[in-house]
Design a protein around this motif. Structure first.
Motif, PDB file in Angstrom:
ATOM      1  N   LEU A 150      -0.058  39.621  49.084  1.00 62.70           N
ATOM      2  CA  LEU A 150      -1.088  38.815  48.513  1.00 62.70           C
ATOM      3  C   LEU A 150      -0.568  37.143  48.577  1.00 62.70           C
ATOM      4  CD1 LEU A 150      -2.197  41.038  45.563  1.00 62.70           C
ATOM      5  CD2 LEU A 150      -3.500  40.128  47.143  1.00 62.70           C
ATOM      6  N   GLU A 151       0.776  36.946  48.348  1.00 68.14           N
ATOM      7  CA  GLU A 151       1.309  35.846  48.683  1.00 68.14           C
ATOM      8  C   GLU A 151       1.186  35.088  50.019  1.00 68.14           C
ATOM      9  OE1 GLU A 151       4.907  35.941  45.090  1.00 68.14           O
ATOM     10  OE2 GLU A 151       5.281  36.524  47.483  1.00 68.14           O
ATOM     11  N   THR A 152       1.497  36.122  51.084  1.00 68.72           N
ATOM     12  CA  THR A 152       0.929  35.656  52.411  1.00 68.72           C
ATOM     13  C   THR A 152      -0.371  35.138  52.633  1.00 68.72           C
ATOM     14  OG1 THR A 152       2.591  37.199  52.979  1.00 68.72           O
ATOM     15  CG2 THR A 152       1.170  36.264  54.760  1.00 68.72           C
ATOM     16  N   LEU A 153      -1.502  35.928  51.943  1.00 66.01           N
ATOM     17  CA  LEU A 153      -2.791  35.657  52.233  1.00 66.01           C
ATOM     18  C   LEU A 153      -3.117  34.441  51.472  1.00 66.01           C
ATOM     19  CD1 LEU A 153      -4.225  39.503  51.659  1.00 66.01           C
ATOM     20  CD2 LEU A 153      -4.160  38.156  53.777  1.00 66.01           C
ATOM     21  N   HIS A 154      -2.704  34.074  50.367  1.00 65.53           N
ATOM     22  CA  HIS A 154      -2.734  33.059  49.591  1.00 65.53           C
ATOM     23  C   HIS A 154      -2.312  31.668  50.163  1.00 65.53           C
ATOM     24  CE1 HIS A 154      -1.935  30.111  46.494  1.00 65.53           C
ATOM     25  NE2 HIS A 154      -3.047  29.956  46.145  1.00 65.53           N
ATOM     26  N   ALA A 155      -1.322  31.961  51.076  1.00 68.62           N
ATOM     27  CA  ALA A 155      -0.470  30.645  51.764  1.00 68.62           C
ATOM     28  C   ALA A 155      -1.479  30.365  53.078  1.00 68.62           C
ATOM     29  CB  ALA A 155       0.816  31.145  52.202  1.00 68.62           C
ATOM     30  N   ARG A 156      -2.222  31.433  53.632  1.00 75.08           N
ATOM     31  CA  ARG A 156      -3.223  31.225  54.551  1.00 75.08           C
ATOM     32  C   ARG A 156      -4.398  30.720  54.214  1.00 75.08           C
ATOM     33  NH1 ARG A 156      -5.244  35.121  59.286  1.00 75.08           N
ATOM     34  NH2 ARG A 156      -6.571  33.743  60.637  1.00 75.08           N
ATOM     35  N   PHE A 157      -5.138  31.208  52.982  1.00 75.33           N
ATOM     36  CA  PHE A 157      -6.450  30.753  52.506  1.00 75.33           C
ATOM     37  C   PHE A 157      -6.434  29.744  51.240  1.00 75.33           C
ATOM     38  CE2 PHE A 157      -7.098  34.796  54.834  1.00 75.33           C
ATOM     39  CZ  PHE A 157      -8.081  34.596  55.495  1.00 75.33           C
ATOM     40  N   ASN A 158      -5.270  29.745  50.772  1.00 70.16           N
ATOM     41  CA  ASN A 158      -5.060  28.767  49.684  1.00 70.16           C
ATOM     42  C   ASN A 158      -5.850  28.734  48.289  1.00 70.16           C
ATOM     43  OD1 ASN A 158      -3.414  26.494  48.931  1.00 70.16           O
ATOM     44  ND2 ASN A 158      -5.427  25.009  49.440  1.00 70.16           N
ATOM     45  N   LYS A 159      -6.542  30.061  48.277  1.00 67.35           N
ATOM     46  CA  LYS A 159      -7.216  30.164  46.848  1.00 67.35           C
ATOM     47  C   LYS A 159      -6.920  31.753  46.671  1.00 67.35           C
ATOM     48  CE  LYS A 159     -10.862  26.611  47.575  1.00 67.35           C
ATOM     49  NZ  LYS A 159     -11.996  26.239  47.762  1.00 67.35           N
ATOM     50  N   TRP A 160      -6.680  31.889  45.381  1.00 58.03           N
ATOM     51  CA  TRP A 160      -6.483  33.424  45.130  1.00 58.03           C
ATOM     52  C   TRP A 160      -7.607  34.251  45.311  1.00 58.03           C
ATOM     53  CZ3 TRP A 160      -1.915  35.186  45.434  1.00 58.03           C
ATOM     54  CH2 TRP A 160      -0.947  34.389  45.070  1.00 58.03           C
ATOM     55  N   TYR A 161      -8.867  33.945  44.899  1.00 52.53           N
ATOM     56  CA  TYR A 161     -10.036  34.609  45.062  1.00 52.53           C
ATOM     57  C   TYR A 161     -10.179  35.134  46.526  1.00 52.53           C
ATOM     58  CZ  TYR A 161     -13.168  30.661  46.606  1.00 52.53           C
ATOM     59  OH  TYR A 161     -13.739  29.648  47.194  1.00 52.53           O
ATOM     60  N   LEU A 162      -9.635  34.082  47.503  1.00 49.76           N
ATOM     61  CA  LEU A 162      -9.926  34.359  49.164  1.00 49.76           C
ATOM     62  C   LEU A 162      -8.904  35.401  49.321  1.00 49.76           C
ATOM     63  CD1 LEU A 162     -10.793  30.979  50.453  1.00 49.76           C
ATOM     64  CD2 LEU A 162     -12.232  32.725  50.183  1.00 49.76           C
ATOM     65  N   ALA A 163      -7.826  35.309  48.951  1.00 46.87           N
ATOM     66  CA  ALA A 163      -6.445  36.271  48.947  1.00 46.87           C
ATOM     67  C   ALA A 163      -7.055  37.738  48.766  1.00 46.87           C
ATOM     68  CB  ALA A 163      -5.234  35.795  48.279  1.00 46.87           C
ATOM     69  N   ALA A 164      -7.686  37.728  47.536  1.00 46.95           N
ATOM     70  CA  ALA A 164      -8.229  39.080  47.196  1.00 46.95           C
ATOM     71  C   ALA A 164      -9.346  39.827  47.955  1.00 46.95           C
ATOM     72  CB  ALA A 164      -8.866  38.932  45.731  1.00 46.95           C
ATOM     73  N   ILE A 165     -10.181  38.974  48.363  1.00 42.93           N
ATOM     74  CA  ILE A 165     -11.426  39.215  49.622  1.00 42.93           C
ATOM     75  C   ILE A 165     -10.454  39.864  50.763  1.00 42.93           C
ATOM     76  CG2 ILE A 165     -13.121  38.708  50.552  1.00 42.93           C
ATOM     77  CD1 ILE A 165     -13.974  36.674  48.458  1.00 42.93           C
ATOM     78  N   ALA A 166      -9.501  39.020  51.360  1.00 46.69           N
ATOM     79  CA  ALA A 166      -8.835  39.494  52.507  1.00 46.69           C
ATOM     80  C   ALA A 166      -7.958  40.610  52.358  1.00 46.69           C
ATOM     81  CB  ALA A 166      -8.173  37.951  52.821  1.00 46.69           C
ATOM     82  N   TYR A 167      -7.501  40.836  51.171  1.00 45.20           N
ATOM     83  CA  TYR A 167      -6.794  42.076  50.988  1.00 45.20           C
ATOM     84  C   TYR A 167      -7.702  42.933  51.138  1.00 45.20           C
ATOM     85  CZ  TYR A 167      -3.221  45.224  48.739  1.00 45.20           C
ATOM     86  OH  TYR A 167      -2.582  46.343  48.441  1.00 45.20           O
ATOM     87  N   ASN A 168      -9.031  43.237  50.931  1.00 42.60           N
ATOM     88  CA  ASN A 168     -10.034  44.145  51.037  1.00 42.60           C
ATOM     89  C   ASN A 168     -10.573  44.165  52.567  1.00 42.60           C
ATOM     90  OD1 ASN A 168     -13.110  44.848  50.679  1.00 42.60           O
ATOM     91  ND2 ASN A 168     -11.958  46.208  49.547  1.00 42.60           N
ATOM     92  N   CYS A 169     -11.070  43.272  52.982  1.00 40.55           N
ATOM     93  CA  CYS A 169     -11.662  43.077  54.294  1.00 40.55           C
ATOM     94  C   CYS A 169     -10.765  42.733  55.588  1.00 40.55           C
ATOM     95  CB  CYS A 169     -12.955  42.276  54.181  1.00 40.55           C
ATOM     96  SG  CYS A 169     -12.781  40.721  54.265  1.00 40.55           S
ATOM     97  N   GLY A 170      -9.695  42.376  55.439  1.00 41.51           N
ATOM     98  CA  GLY A 170      -8.810  41.850  56.412  1.00 41.51           C
ATOM     99  C   GLY A 170      -9.024  40.387  56.576  1.00 41.51           C
ATOM    100  N   GLU A 171      -7.545  39.720  56.936  1.00 38.97           N
ATOM    101  CA  GLU A 171      -7.739  38.308  57.213  1.00 38.97           C
ATOM    102  C   GLU A 171      -8.673  37.828  58.335  1.00 38.97           C
ATOM    103  OE1 GLU A 171      -3.586  36.959  57.691  1.00 38.97           O
ATOM    104  OE2 GLU A 171      -3.074  38.965  57.152  1.00 38.97           O
ATOM    105  N   GLY A 172      -8.734  38.510  59.354  1.00 38.13           N
ATOM    106  CA  GLY A 172      -9.623  38.247  60.478  1.00 38.13           C
ATOM    107  C   GLY A 172     -11.181  38.284  60.246  1.00 38.13           C
TER     108      GLY A 172
END
Length: 407
Positions: A150-172
């Protein structure tokens, strides 16, 4: 009694949210949406309110804590990991959304564990998945891996709600959705007509926020079974202890006076009744209240004292010995730290004869080839005890029978 109940009310938010307390509903709601980097207007999202209403009715019928029942064994551990990470405390409810706080949760897509890791993602974030263990079911390791992800996803998308969504559907998938939408604004990404994101992902962030809001709702939580479960949480907090390589869970359970299936339920990442043989020591979880007993009673023992000892005879090889005991030959090789497959006549081999931990709620499902004698030996009990517990007149058992193992 009344004083204890009110004490429990005020302990609840501390357990679930750390610094959050029961202030006014509006203040709590503002804190929660800000924790996810969401705009305050998100509280007016029609689908979010619909999910909250649906969940409220569901939990009023069945109890909010029914979903948290198993989680109250390890919520303190998750909270401690959250406190040492940059991930907001509210992401505790991502685990609830993913798995219902079930360690054994398994999806059709082969995601597993509390945080529903796919095998490849789990390995990327340091989780071992092999013959001996599936650390996606390890309480602490899977939590730390999820928080790092989640920290990695937040570093990429810069918002926690985006990190949560990416956790579900994937970064790509999320990156393509943002590119197509031309913005990362939540209201645009969740557009029901444009469908930039899959339906599951559109509702995913809403579900996490809904669960968090419900757990922070004082009026709602007061009507739940909080007192009992808070007391249970205090009594069943988890401790980490080190055991020797190849140690059996059933032996440790006996030494600390608790049923094997209960200790196994805290160590669901172990595929067998023993820890891996690779390293000299391995960490397992026990109830904190059993820590003193463990320290007083546990001493490492030679493997041959609780496994079968085999003497190699003429014409035998690892493959043949493995088939004889129904154990993978690689496991025999690793337990005995053999550097090659070459054996000598008279050589002593430790055979880890132990079936997978198939107990669930104290029940064992009979499999082809099982006998009462073999089941009793595997779970360190007696045939007479099994017969008494299961009202058996004879020794006949059938495939699919559910047997109680412990009283």
């Amino acid at each position: 009694m009344i004083g204890r109940i009110f004490a429990a009310i005020f302990l609840l938010p501390a357990l679930l949210f750390g610094a959050l307390t029961f202030e006014s509903n509006s203040n709590r709601e503002v804190q929660i949406v800000r924790a996810f980097d969401l705009p305050l207007s998100f509280l007016n999202d029609a689908k979010l309110q619909k999910i909250i209403s649906k969940k409220r009715k569901e939990y009023q019928r069945h109890g909010f804590f029914k979903s948290l029942d198993q989680a109250y064994l390890f919520i303190p551990m998750i909270k401690d990991s959250l406190a040492h990470s940059d991930v907001p405390d509210e992401f505790l409810f991502l685990a609830m959304a993913e798995s219902g706080f079930s360690i054994d949760a398994y999806s059709r897509k082969k995601a597993s564990g509390l945080w529903q890791f796919m095998p490849e993602t789990g390995r990327i974030f340091g989780l071992q998945i092999n013959d001996y263990v599936d650390e996606r079911k390890d309480l602490l390791k899977s939590t730390n891996a999820a928080l790092t992800y989640l920290e990695t996803l937040h570093a990429r998308f810069n918002k926690w709600y985006l990190a949560a969504i990416a956790y579900n559907c994937g970064e790509g998938r999320l990156f393509r959705a943002i590119k197509k939408a031309g913005t990362d604004d939540i209201n645009v990404l969740l557009d029901e007509k444009k469908r930039y994101l899959p339906r599951e992902s559109r509702n995913y962030i809403r579900k996490i926020v809904a669960l968090t809001l419900l757990a922070a709702d004082e009026d709602f939580m007061i009507n739940q079974e909080y007192a009992y479960l808070l007391n249970r949480a205090n009594a069943y907090s988890i401790a980490q202890v080190e055991v020797a390589r190849g140690e059996r869970i059933s032996r440790v359970a006996k030494l600390i006076n608790m049923p094997t299936y209960k200790l196994a339920s805290l160590n669901r990442h172990l595929n067998y009744d023993f820890v891996p043989p690779h390293d000299k020591k391995y960490t397992i979880y026990i109830p904190y209240v059993k820590l003193n007993e463990f320290r007083q009673n546990y001493k490492p023992a030679p493997l041959e004292t609780f496994y079968m000892l085999h003497s190699v005879e003429s014409g035998e090889n690892l493959s043949r010995i493995g088939k004889k005991y129904r154990v993978p030959y690689k496991m025999i090789k690793e337990f005995n730290r053999l550097h090659s497959n070459v054996l000598r006549i008279g050589q002593k081999l430790v055979i880890p004869v132990s079936k997978p931990l198939d107990l669930k709620n104290g029940k064992y499902i009979v499999k082809r080839g099982d006998s009462l004698e073999a089941i009793a030996r595997n779970f360190e009990t007696t045939v007479s005890s099994l017969k008494k517990l299961n009202n058996l007149q004879g020794n006949l058992i059938r495939v699919g029978d559910r047997l109680s193992i412990y009283d």
